[in-house]
Design an enzyme around this catalytic site. Structure first.
Site, PDB file in Angstrom:
ATOM      1  N   CYS A  94       0.801  -1.230   0.000  1.00 26.14           N
ATOM      2  CA  CYS A  94       0.000   0.000   0.000  1.00 26.14           C
ATOM      3  C   CYS A  94       0.838   1.286   0.000  1.00 26.14           C
ATOM      4  O   CYS A  94       1.386   1.641  -1.036  1.00 26.14           O
ATOM      5  CB  CYS A  94      -1.010  -0.035   1.148  1.00 26.14           C
ATOM      6  SG  CYS A  94      -2.390   1.101   0.877  1.00 26.14           S
ATOM      7  N   ARG A 128     -12.345   6.896  -0.566  1.00 30.93           N
ATOM      8  CA  ARG A 128     -11.339   5.851  -0.346  1.00 30.93           C
ATOM      9  C   ARG A 128     -11.849   4.508  -0.860  1.00 30.93           C
ATOM     10  O   ARG A 128     -13.048   4.233  -0.830  1.00 30.93           O
ATOM     11  CB  ARG A 128     -11.002   5.749   1.143  1.00 30.93           C
ATOM     12  CG  ARG A 128     -10.392   7.010   1.710  1.00 30.93           C
ATOM     13  CD  ARG A 128      -9.896   6.803   3.124  1.00 30.93           C
ATOM     14  NE  ARG A 128      -8.771   5.888   3.196  1.00 30.93           N
ATOM     15  CZ  ARG A 128      -7.524   6.247   2.912  1.00 30.93           C
ATOM     16  NH1 ARG A 128      -7.238   7.470   2.536  1.00 30.93           N
ATOM     17  NH2 ARG A 128      -6.553   5.360   3.007  1.00 30.93           N
ATOM     18  N   HIS A 194      -3.474  -5.465   2.314  1.00 29.94           N
ATOM     19  CA  HIS A 194      -3.051  -5.651   3.692  1.00 29.94           C
ATOM     20  C   HIS A 194      -3.634  -6.989   4.148  1.00 29.94           C
ATOM     21  O   HIS A 194      -4.203  -7.732   3.374  1.00 29.94           O
ATOM     22  CB  HIS A 194      -3.651  -4.564   4.590  1.00 29.94           C
ATOM     23  CG  HIS A 194      -3.207  -3.176   4.282  1.00 29.94           C
ATOM     24  ND1 HIS A 194      -2.027  -2.658   4.751  1.00 29.94           N
ATOM     25  CD2 HIS A 194      -3.794  -2.181   3.582  1.00 29.94           C
ATOM     26  CE1 HIS A 194      -1.909  -1.396   4.355  1.00 29.94           C
ATOM     27  NE2 HIS A 194      -2.966  -1.078   3.642  1.00 29.94           N
TER      28      HIS A 194
HETATM   29  N1  GLN Z   1      -1.876   6.922   2.393  1.00 26.73           N
HETATM   30  C1  GLN Z   1      -2.119   6.047   1.281  1.00 26.73           C
HETATM   31  C2  GLN Z   1      -3.517   6.169   0.724  1.00 26.73           C
HETATM   32  O1  GLN Z   1      -4.450   6.456   1.424  1.00 26.73           O
HETATM   33  C3  GLN Z   1      -1.797   4.612   1.662  1.00 26.73           C
HETATM   34  C4  GLN Z   1      -2.695   4.033   2.738  1.00 26.73           C
HETATM   35  C5  GLN Z   1      -2.316   2.660   3.177  1.00 26.73           C
HETATM   36  O2  GLN Z   1      -1.139   2.290   3.223  1.00 26.73           O
HETATM   37  N2  GLN Z   1      -3.325   1.862   3.519  1.00 26.73           N
HETATM   38  O3  GLN Z   1      -3.699   5.950  -0.464  1.00 26.73           O
END
Ligand code: GLN
Length: 252
Positions: A94, A128, A194
């Site tokens: 990520c 998101r 993840h």
């Molecule tokens: N900050 C990054 C995003 O929101 C990665 C987030 C994460 O590692 N889950 O895209």
């Protein structure tokens, strides 16, 4: 008896949704085969030589964490790129995956320069991309599934010659549009998944261990392990990702 050195980059800054469990899975699966594992945590400012690293692990991070490590990472980029060309193994999740590319533009519009190891870039999008995900991954023949959990604002776009890690079966993947997930360049694997990812996708853990051993010219045929429990965890996560309760629309 083999031996590998696993470097864990910025464990205090880059670790979301159980990413550290990936380290545990790598260590246990190596030790169960009698392979000695040396773990080297790397913090900003530490003096280390990537020439003794066989496998580098980097976890996920929020935009603020990515910003905190970006300068230190930039200072190491030349050495890291050289090691990658010599086939050092990197596994990045990520936020770290985003930093392997050219740049990441955060939700606040700040542009964080990347390592330029992979031909990709990431821009924060509207909402998101969150949920359980599953992909079809062709680094095995026949292809296998990988299951995990994604939560990212960034949308990643791969250059024309960069292979994705897999094709999205359930979830969003790199950008929620083109059905690609993650990327593979030489022995570098980046993914949005993840989980922890490796405990429930043990074939990916073994793939990384094999590559790390081969990188050190250690001919250690990994013996099969009893993965009954891991398989069950994988199947449960696959069903969850396929269930209709999740992954409808980006959450704002
Ligand atoms: N900050 C990054 C995003 O929101 C990665 C987030 C994460 O590692 N889950 O895209």
């Amino acid at each position: 008896m083999g031996e590998i050195n696993i470097y864990h980059l910025y464990p205090a800054h880059l670790n979301l949704y159980g990413d550290r469990g990936n380290m545990l899975a790598l260590c246990r699966r190596a030790e169960w085969r009698g392979i000695e594992v040396n773990i080297v945590p790397v913090n900003p400012g530490d003096r280390i030589a990537f020439s003794s690293c066989d496998l580098l692990f980097m976890g996920g991070g929020q935009d603020s964490d990515q910003k905190l490590v970006a300068d230190d990472l930039k200072r190491r980029s030349g050495e890291m790129r050289k090691a990658v060309e010599h086939n050092m193994v990197i596994f990045a999740v990520c936020g770290s995956y985003q930093l392997l590319g050219r740049y990441y533009t955060t939700a606040r519009g700040e542009k964080i320069g990347g390592l330029e190891i992979m031909d990709l870039y990431t821009d924060a999008g509207k909402g998101r991309l969150i949920g359980n995900a599953a992909i079809n991954c062709a680094i095995w023949d026949p292809p296998r599934t990988l299951v995990g959990f994604e939560n990212h604002g960034g949308r990643t776009y791969l250059g024309p010659n960069l292979d994705p890690l897999g094709t999205v079966l359930h979830g969003y993947g790199n950008n929620g549009v083109d059905k690609t997930e993650g990327a593979v360049y030489k022995n570098v694997i980046g993914t949005y998944l993840h989980g922890s990812l490796l405990p429930k996708n043990p074939w990916l853990a073994d793939h990384l261990l094999r590559k790390a051993l081969a990188y050190r010219h250690q001919d250690h045929g990994l013996r099969e392990l009893d993965d009954f429990t891991e398989e069950q965890a994988h199947q449960a996560a696959l069903q969850l990702a396929a269930s209709k309760r999740v992954n409808k629309k980006p959450s704002l």
